[in-house]
Each structure stands twice: as structure tokens, then as C-alpha cells.
Design an enzyme around this catalytic site. Structure first.
Site, PDB file in Angstrom:
ATOM      1  N   THR A   1       1.303 -46.542 -82.733  1.00  0.00           N
ATOM      2  CA  THR A   1       2.453 -47.003 -83.909  1.00  0.00           C
ATOM      3  C   THR A   1       1.840 -46.375 -85.140  1.00  0.00           C
ATOM      4  O   THR A   1       0.803 -46.215 -85.659  1.00  0.00           O
ATOM      5  CB  THR A   1       2.779 -48.292 -84.185  1.00  0.00           C
ATOM      6  OG1 THR A   1       3.123 -49.181 -82.790  1.00  0.00           O
ATOM      7  CG2 THR A   1       3.697 -48.629 -85.117  1.00  0.00           C
TER       8      THR A   1
ATOM      9  N   ASP B   1       7.947 -55.092 -81.917  1.00  0.00           N
ATOM     10  CA  ASP B   1       7.951 -55.678 -83.355  1.00  0.00           C
ATOM     11  C   ASP B   1       8.331 -54.434 -84.348  1.00  0.00           C
ATOM     12  O   ASP B   1       8.993 -54.980 -85.335  1.00  0.00           O
ATOM     13  CB  ASP B   1       6.566 -56.294 -83.641  1.00  0.00           C
ATOM     14  CG  ASP B   1       5.590 -54.864 -83.803  1.00  0.00           C
ATOM     15  OD1 ASP B   1       5.347 -54.330 -82.753  1.00  0.00           O
ATOM     16  OD2 ASP B   1       4.670 -55.069 -84.808  1.00  0.00           O
TER      17      ASP B   1
ATOM     18  N   THR C   1       0.742 -52.430 -86.704  1.00  0.00           N
ATOM     19  CA  THR C   1       0.376 -51.651 -85.408  1.00  0.00           C
ATOM     20  C   THR C   1      -0.106 -52.605 -84.584  1.00  0.00           C
ATOM     21  O   THR C   1      -1.172 -53.334 -85.145  1.00  0.00           O
ATOM     22  CB  THR C   1      -0.172 -50.661 -85.843  1.00  0.00           C
ATOM     23  OG1 THR C   1      -0.471 -49.989 -84.424  1.00  0.00           O
ATOM     24  CG2 THR C   1      -1.620 -50.794 -86.664  1.00  0.00           C
TER      25      THR C   1
ATOM     26  N   GLY D   1       3.061 -55.728 -79.796  1.00  0.00           N
ATOM     27  CA  GLY D   1       4.302 -56.257 -80.570  1.00  0.00           C
ATOM     28  C   GLY D   1       4.519 -57.401 -80.233  1.00  0.00           C
ATOM     29  O   GLY D   1       5.292 -58.087 -81.339  1.00  0.00           O
TER      30      GLY D   1
HETATM   31  N1  GLY Z   1       3.752 -52.501 -82.169  1.00  0.00           N
HETATM   32  C1  GLY Z   1       4.227 -51.495 -81.436  1.00  0.00           C
HETATM   33  C2  GLY Z   1       4.748 -52.260 -80.247  1.00  0.00           C
HETATM   34  O1  GLY Z   1       4.210 -53.100 -79.804  1.00  0.00           O
HETATM   35  O2  GLY Z   1       5.952 -51.634 -79.789  1.00  0.00           O
END
Ligand code: GLY
Length: 309
Positions: free
Chosen positions: A176, A207, A227, A230
Site C-alpha cells: 500500500t 481499509d 498500510t 486492512g
Molecule cells: N492495507 C491495504 C489493504 O489491506 O487492502
């Protein structure tokens, strides 16, 4: 006139040892430095925090090294599905998109949602349709299918599980990208963009596009981009939690970032990282992963690029 500003960008939380082993170490550092300097130029010449975070996130999306835009990880069907969000701390206006496939720069589409729609979030086909109306640049599928992502996806398919992007230990591989900025007018902004988790279920949304979970900006408190895993950031609404540490406890960016990561670990044994700039331009970075790729400029000072705290 010397403008005062702060800027932090991140290229994902994960293991530096893993990146070095795969031969991406110096390439990533050069890329972080170049993008950070581009952001500096915008802020030093009077550009807004919102423009700076959009620029940095879009540049990170264009670089196939990161899990966003062109370098996005692949879902269970071997396809890219991207999420992104951007927020303006001055107005609390936000734009967010989820599950888009052909958009070259999801963060630019999120900015269009913020600027040109009466909504906060658009998903899937509706977001794609809106992108067409806005004249957003679209790319063929093979633009997104970079070789190391296809290899990584095949590995995950063999193992039969989901993976975050580049962490060593299971559930492995985190990614991310994101940016937070404080501009010379005292305004804050945050942006986060991702391809999500390797081999994720079709239709899964993480997230990153959820305001308060993977991104938040509020001029009274701070701007945050996250990051990591999520689902854990969604369940803890972590970016809003970090803002609350500033609002209710008067913490600065560093204190709030650390309190946020402690909360993530305590509540859900969470794996990830955050970048935070507060309403006075202080910078904070913390993570529960073995590393975090980031670069920062605090109060118009020198650029600092690191793989960990
Ligand atoms: N933090 C990125 C995801 O889990 O999509």
C-alpha cells in the site's frame, strides 16, 4: 518567501530483508527520494497539501515497485482490483473509490469524487462509469500485470492463501502507498492507495478507501495514512483513533502514531504501519511490522528516507 510545510510518504510496511533479497532495495530508496522531492517542490512553491498528497500517491501508483496502481497485487482470479481515498483536512471533504480495474491512477479518480461528485465513495462499475465521465486515463489489463506480481500470485495460489505484500512471516507480504502533508496555509491532507492483499477474494475491500480506517485528515488534529492488514485497520478504525489521540489527549504526531500502533497490536494483534503529520507540522511514523518504507520532510527541513523507524 520561504514556505513552511511537512510531507511524509510511504511505500508500504514489510520486511526490508525480503526486499533486499529480491534486489529492490536501492531502487525503492531512489524512487522514494525522487517522489518526496517532487512533493517538496509543490509545497515549497505554495501548492496545497491536497495537491501534494495526490501527486505523491499518483507517482507511487505509477511505479511498479509498489502495491498500488501499476504494481498492484492480484486477486484470486489473477486480476487487479484497486482501492484509494483522499481527504482534505480543511473541509473534511473526502473522495474514495473501491474495486476499480483499469484506472491508471486510482488516487486521481478519488480526487475527482471529492471535487466533482456529491458523494464520498464510489465502487466497482459505478466508479468506472464516473471515471469515464471525468475523462480519467484508463489502461489495458496487461499494463497492471507486472511480472513480479504474477509470480507472487502464482506462489499464493500454490499455497492456497492470501498474502499481504512484502512481509516475511505469515500472513506475509504487506504493501500500500500513501502520503500526508501540512502546507504553508496550515492545511492538512492525506491520501492512501492500494491493490490490497495478494490472492484476495474477488470484491474484497480493505481499509485504504475507508475514511477513518486507512486514511484521515482533519486540520484540528492530524493527517494519517495507513498500510498493513486492512481488516485489522477497519476493525480498529485506526486512523480516526490516531486523530482522537491528538484531539482528546493532546498528543503530537509521533506520540499519536506510537499510541495508534500500540492500540492496533493490543486490540487485534495488528500488523501494519502509519505515517502522521499533525496540525503543527510535526511528523510521526510507527509500525508493528519489521519495517516501513517511507520518506519525510519535517518543517521544510532535509529529506529523510528510511526503511524502518
Ligand atoms: N492495507 C491495504 C489493504 O489491506 O487492502
Amino acid at each position: 518567501m520561504q514556505e513552511n510545510f511537512s510531507l511524509i510518504i510511504h511505500g508500504g510496511a514489510g520486511s526490508w530483508e525480503h526486499l533486499k533479497r529480491e534486489g529492490y532495495g536501492s531502487e525503492i530508496m531512489d524512487s522514494v527520494r525522487r517522489i518526496l522531492e517532487g512533493g517538496r517542490h509543490i509545497l515549497a512553491t505554495g501548492g496545497t497539501a491536497l495537491d501534494a498528497v495526490e501527486y505523491c500517491a499518483a507517482e507511487l501508483e505509477d511505479d511498479p515497485l509498489y502495491n498500488a496502481g501499476r504494481g498492484s497485487v492480484l486477486n484470486e482470479h489473477g486480476e487487479v482490483e484497486m482501492d484509494a481515498a483522499i481527504m482534505d483536512g480543511a473541509t473534511l471533504n473526502a473522495g474514495s473509490i473501491a474495486g476499480v480495474t483499469t484506472i491508471k491512477n486510482p488516487i486521481k479518480l478519488a480526487r475527482q469524487v471529492l471535487e466533482r461528485s456529491e458523494h464520498v465513495m464510489l465502487i466497482g462499475k459505478g466508479a468506472q462509469e464516473f471515471a469515464k465521465l471525468c475523462g480519467m486515463q484508463q489502461m489495458p489489463d496487461d499494463y497492471f500485470l507486472v511480472e513480479h506480481r504474477v509470480r507472487q500470485w502464482r506462489e499464493a495460489q500454490k499455497l492456497g492463501g492470501m498474502m499481504l505484500d512484502h512481509e516475511d512471516a505469515p500472513p506475509n507480504k504487506l504493501g500500500t502507498v500513501g502520503a500526508v502533508a501540512w502546507d504553508s496555509a496550515g492545511n492538512l491532507a492525506a491520501a492512501t492507495s492500494t491493490g490490497g492483499i495478494v490472492n484476495k477474494r474477488w470484491g474484497r475491500v480493505g481499509d485504504s478507501p475507508i475514511i477513518g480506517a486507512g486514511v484521515l485528515a482533519d486540520n484540528e488534529t492530524c493527517a494519517v495514512s495507513a498500510t498493513g492488514y486492512g481488516e485489522q485497520f477497519q476493525r480498529t478504525v485506526l486512523c480516526k483513533m490516531i486523530s482522537n489521540f491528538v484531539y482528546f489527549q493532546g498528543k503530537d504526531a509521533a506520540g499519536a502514531a506510537t499510541a495508534g500502533i500500540e492500540y492496533l497490536v493490543k486490540k487485534v494483534n495488528g500488523l501494519g504501519g502509519v505515517i502522521v503529520v499533525d496540525h503543527q507540522g510535526n511528523c510521526g511514523v510507527d509500525h508493528s511490522t519489521s519495517g516501513l518504507i517511507y520518506g519525510l520532510i519535517e518543517q521544510a527541513g532535509p529529506s529523510v528516507c528510511k526503511f524502518t523507524k
